[in-house]
Design a protein around this motif. Structure first.
Motif, PDB file in Angstrom:
ATOM      1  N   ILE A   1     -38.800  -5.493  24.912  1.00 19.24           N
ATOM      2  CA  ILE A   1     -37.621  -5.586  25.775  1.00 19.24           C
ATOM      3  C   ILE A   1     -36.830  -6.872  25.536  1.00 19.24           C
ATOM      4  CG2 ILE A   1     -38.897  -6.547  27.735  1.00 19.24           C
ATOM      5  CD1 ILE A   1     -37.009  -4.913  29.555  1.00 19.24           C
ATOM      6  N   TYR A   2     -37.515  -8.001  25.407  1.00 20.45           N
ATOM      7  CA  TYR A   2     -36.795  -9.270  25.215  1.00 20.45           C
ATOM      8  C   TYR A   2     -36.288  -9.400  23.783  1.00 20.45           C
ATOM      9  CZ  TYR A   2     -38.566 -10.200  29.824  1.00 20.45           C
ATOM     10  OH  TYR A   2     -38.845 -10.097  31.151  1.00 20.45           O
ATOM     11  N   LYS A   3     -37.079  -8.925  22.827  1.00 23.11           N
ATOM     12  CA  LYS A   3     -36.630  -8.933  21.434  1.00 23.11           C
ATOM     13  C   LYS A   3     -35.346  -8.116  21.306  1.00 23.11           C
ATOM     14  CE  LYS A   3     -37.984  -7.410  16.831  1.00 23.11           C
ATOM     15  NZ  LYS A   3     -38.977  -6.695  16.046  1.00 23.11           N
ATOM     16  N   ASN A   4     -35.321  -6.958  21.937  1.00 24.86           N
ATOM     17  CA  ASN A   4     -34.141  -6.099  21.878  1.00 24.86           C
ATOM     18  C   ASN A   4     -32.958  -6.706  22.639  1.00 24.86           C
ATOM     19  OD1 ASN A   4     -35.633  -4.269  20.394  1.00 24.86           O
ATOM     20  ND2 ASN A   4     -36.157  -3.015  22.173  1.00 24.86           N
ATOM     21  N   HIS A   5     -33.227  -7.271  23.798  1.00 25.89           N
ATOM     22  CA  HIS A   5     -32.144  -7.846  24.607  1.00 25.89           C
ATOM     23  C   HIS A   5     -31.503  -9.048  23.924  1.00 25.89           C
ATOM     24  CE1 HIS A   5     -29.826  -9.077  28.091  1.00 25.89           C
ATOM     25  NE2 HIS A   5     -30.300 -10.301  27.913  1.00 25.89           N
ATOM     26  N   PHE A   6     -32.344  -9.960  23.448  1.00 20.96           N
ATOM     27  CA  PHE A   6     -31.833 -11.204  22.848  1.00 20.96           C
ATOM     28  C   PHE A   6     -31.542 -11.065  21.356  1.00 20.96           C
ATOM     29  CE2 PHE A   6     -34.139 -12.945  26.585  1.00 20.96           C
ATOM     30  CZ  PHE A   6     -33.072 -13.592  27.180  1.00 20.96           C
ATOM     31  N   GLN A   7     -31.983  -9.953  20.761  1.00 20.14           N
ATOM     32  CA  GLN A   7     -31.801  -9.724  19.324  1.00 20.14           C
ATOM     33  C   GLN A   7     -32.436 -10.844  18.490  1.00 20.14           C
ATOM     34  OE1 GLN A   7     -30.116  -6.835  17.926  1.00 20.14           O
ATOM     35  NE2 GLN A   7     -30.650  -6.239  20.005  1.00 20.14           N
ATOM     36  N   ASN A   8     -33.635 -11.309  18.947  1.00 18.72           N
ATOM     37  CA  ASN A   8     -34.373 -12.313  18.184  1.00 18.72           C
ATOM     38  C   ASN A   8     -35.851 -12.244  18.572  1.00 18.72           C
ATOM     39  OD1 ASN A   8     -34.950 -14.076  20.482  1.00 18.72           O
ATOM     40  ND2 ASN A   8     -32.822 -14.764  20.360  1.00 18.72           N
ATOM     41  N   ASN A   9     -36.669 -12.992  17.828  1.00 22.86           N
ATOM     42  CA  ASN A   9     -38.106 -13.055  18.098  1.00 22.86           C
ATOM     43  C   ASN A   9     -38.521 -14.385  18.704  1.00 22.86           C
ATOM     44  OD1 ASN A   9     -38.963 -10.494  17.189  1.00 22.86           O
ATOM     45  ND2 ASN A   9     -38.723 -11.170  15.072  1.00 22.86           N
ATOM     46  N   LEU A  10     -37.584 -15.093  19.306  1.00 22.38           N
ATOM     47  CA  LEU A  10     -37.876 -16.415  19.851  1.00 22.38           C
ATOM     48  C   LEU A  10     -38.785 -16.318  21.078  1.00 22.38           C
ATOM     49  CD1 LEU A  10     -34.296 -17.979  19.646  1.00 22.38           C
ATOM     50  CD2 LEU A  10     -36.215 -18.332  18.076  1.00 22.38           C
ATOM     51  N   PRO A  11     -39.531 -17.393  21.360  1.00 24.82           N
ATOM     52  CA  PRO A  11     -40.311 -17.404  22.607  1.00 24.82           C
ATOM     53  C   PRO A  11     -39.371 -17.247  23.799  1.00 24.82           C
ATOM     54  CG  PRO A  11     -40.848 -19.299  21.223  1.00 24.82           C
ATOM     55  CD  PRO A  11     -39.671 -18.622  20.600  1.00 24.82           C
ATOM     56  N   THR A  12     -39.851 -16.566  24.834  1.00 25.39           N
ATOM     57  CA  THR A  12     -39.042 -16.341  26.024  1.00 25.39           C
ATOM     58  C   THR A  12     -39.727 -16.964  27.229  1.00 25.39           C
ATOM     59  OG1 THR A  12     -38.167 -14.285  25.107  1.00 25.39           O
ATOM     60  CG2 THR A  12     -37.972 -14.574  27.486  1.00 25.39           C
ATOM     61  N   ILE A  13     -39.003 -17.840  27.908  1.00 23.63           N
ATOM     62  CA  ILE A  13     -39.477 -18.474  29.144  1.00 23.63           C
ATOM     63  C   ILE A  13     -39.026 -17.582  30.294  1.00 23.63           C
ATOM     64  CG2 ILE A  13     -39.316 -20.511  30.624  1.00 23.63           C
ATOM     65  CD1 ILE A  13     -38.409 -22.003  27.965  1.00 23.63           C
ATOM     66  N   ILE A  14     -39.972 -17.167  31.140  1.00 23.91           N
ATOM     67  CA  ILE A  14     -39.653 -16.281  32.249  1.00 23.91           C
ATOM     68  C   ILE A  14     -39.962 -17.001  33.563  1.00 23.91           C
ATOM     69  CG2 ILE A  14     -40.131 -14.057  33.354  1.00 23.91           C
ATOM     70  CD1 ILE A  14     -41.088 -13.079  30.565  1.00 23.91           C
ATOM     71  N   VAL A  15     -38.985 -17.022  34.462  1.00 23.47           N
ATOM     72  CA  VAL A  15     -39.157 -17.613  35.784  1.00 23.47           C
ATOM     73  C   VAL A  15     -38.938 -16.504  36.808  1.00 23.47           C
ATOM     74  CG1 VAL A  15     -38.327 -19.326  37.441  1.00 23.47           C
ATOM     75  CG2 VAL A  15     -38.309 -19.844  34.983  1.00 23.47           C
ATOM     76  N   ILE A  16     -39.924 -16.303  37.670  1.00 20.38           N
ATOM     77  CA  ILE A  16     -39.803 -15.301  38.735  1.00 20.38           C
ATOM     78  C   ILE A  16     -39.871 -16.040  40.065  1.00 20.38           C
ATOM     79  CG2 ILE A  16     -40.828 -13.261  39.807  1.00 20.38           C
ATOM     80  CD1 ILE A  16     -42.157 -12.672  37.083  1.00 20.38           C
ATOM     81  N   GLY A  17     -38.838 -15.893  40.869  1.00 22.84           N
ATOM     82  CA  GLY A  17     -38.847 -16.553  42.174  1.00 22.84           C
ATOM     83  C   GLY A  17     -37.456 -16.651  42.759  1.00 22.84           C
ATOM     84  N   ARG A  18     -37.378 -17.308  43.900  1.00 23.45           N
ATOM     85  CA  ARG A  18     -36.086 -17.509  44.541  1.00 23.45           C
ATOM     86  C   ARG A  18     -35.267 -18.495  43.727  1.00 23.45           C
ATOM     87  NH1 ARG A  18     -39.801 -17.933  48.513  1.00 23.45           N
ATOM     88  NH2 ARG A  18     -39.992 -16.128  49.848  1.00 23.45           N
ATOM     89  N   LEU A  19     -34.009 -18.191  43.540  1.00 21.01           N
ATOM     90  CA  LEU A  19     -33.117 -19.054  42.775  1.00 21.01           C
ATOM     91  C   LEU A  19     -32.419 -19.990  43.752  1.00 21.01           C
ATOM     92  CD1 LEU A  19     -31.608 -16.354  40.377  1.00 21.01           C
ATOM     93  CD2 LEU A  19     -33.654 -17.760  40.061  1.00 21.01           C
ATOM     94  N   ASN A  20     -33.071 -21.129  44.012  1.00 19.08           N
ATOM     95  CA  ASN A  20     -32.470 -22.098  44.919  1.00 19.08           C
ATOM     96  C   ASN A  20     -32.418 -23.477  44.280  1.00 19.08           C
ATOM     97  OD1 ASN A  20     -35.102 -23.189  45.350  1.00 19.08           O
ATOM     98  ND2 ASN A  20     -35.453 -21.705  46.959  1.00 19.08           N
ATOM     99  N   LYS A  21     -31.564 -24.330  44.797  1.00 21.90           N
ATOM    100  CA  LYS A  21     -31.317 -25.660  44.227  1.00 21.90           C
ATOM    101  C   LYS A  21     -32.586 -26.507  44.160  1.00 21.90           C
ATOM    102  CE  LYS A  21     -26.480 -25.861  45.644  1.00 21.90           C
ATOM    103  NZ  LYS A  21     -25.908 -25.585  44.345  1.00 21.90           N
ATOM    104  N   ARG A  22     -33.468 -26.338  45.137  1.00 25.08           N
ATOM    105  CA  ARG A  22     -34.687 -27.137  45.214  1.00 25.08           C
ATOM    106  C   ARG A  22     -35.541 -26.996  43.959  1.00 25.08           C
ATOM    107  NH1 ARG A  22     -38.746 -25.192  49.691  1.00 25.08           N
ATOM    108  NH2 ARG A  22     -37.568 -23.414  49.013  1.00 25.08           N
TER     109      ARG A  22
END
Length: 169
Positions: free
Chosen positions: A105-126
């Motif tokens: 999924i990430y290879k196809n989305h980004f069109q590359n084989n680079l490492p992907t950093i994934i953050v799951i959580g609330r997107l807040n300034k803190r």
């Protein structure tokens, strides 16, 4: 008709305060908060409100031992503090991950084989996710390139989208 209530407390929510006060006044009802508890970085004002709200509950379900120790030090009864961690059965999930299929999924989305950093959580300034975006932009200017995926929503979402567009990532 419930006897036990579990809530995720927010000291800035009038609804949570009303719920806690009403349930505290009804001896047949129990209220538990599912919370991070104390972080150890709260301001005096934040501690003031957290302390009062948490004392209204019959017990607290906490994510970690660190919060429990801070709260015991602050005078909370250790019998009312229950560490449940992140509520995942780690060993079971680890076994599931071993059986999981790989996906492009990430290879196809980004069109590359680079490492992907994934953050799951609330997107807040803190959480200072803008630092992550700045770091990614800097990495992508040198040999150590990567992708990033932020999964979640929150008050900082639009700012993070605009920042990533500005940085060209």
């Amino acid at each position: 008709n419930h006897d036990i209530f579990i809530a995720t407390p927010a000291t800035n929510s009038i609804t949570h305060w009303i719920l806690a006060v009403i349930l505290k006044s009804l001896p047949s009802k129990k209220l538990y908060f599912w919370t991070h508890g104390y972080y150890g970085k709260e301001t005096k004002r934040q501690l003031f409100f957290k302390r009062r709200m948490f004392k209204l509950a019959d017990g607290l379900f906490l994510y970690g031992d660190y919060a429990k120790q801070l709260m015991i030090k602050d005078g909370f009864n250790k019998e009312r503090l229950h560490v449940i961690h992140n509520s995942l059965n780690y060993l079971e999930h680890k076994a599931i991950r071993k059986q999981a299929l790989t996906d492009d999924i990430y290879k196809n989305h980004f069109q590359n084989n680079l490492p992907t950093i994934i953050v799951i959580g609330r997107l807040n300034k803190r959480k200072k996710l803008d630092f992550l975006l700045n770091a990614l932009a800097a990495l992508n200017k040198v040999e150590a390139k990567a992708n990033v995926v932020l999964i979640g929503d929150g008050e900082d979402r639009d700012n993070l989208v605009q920042r990533s567009v500005k940085l060209g990532i």
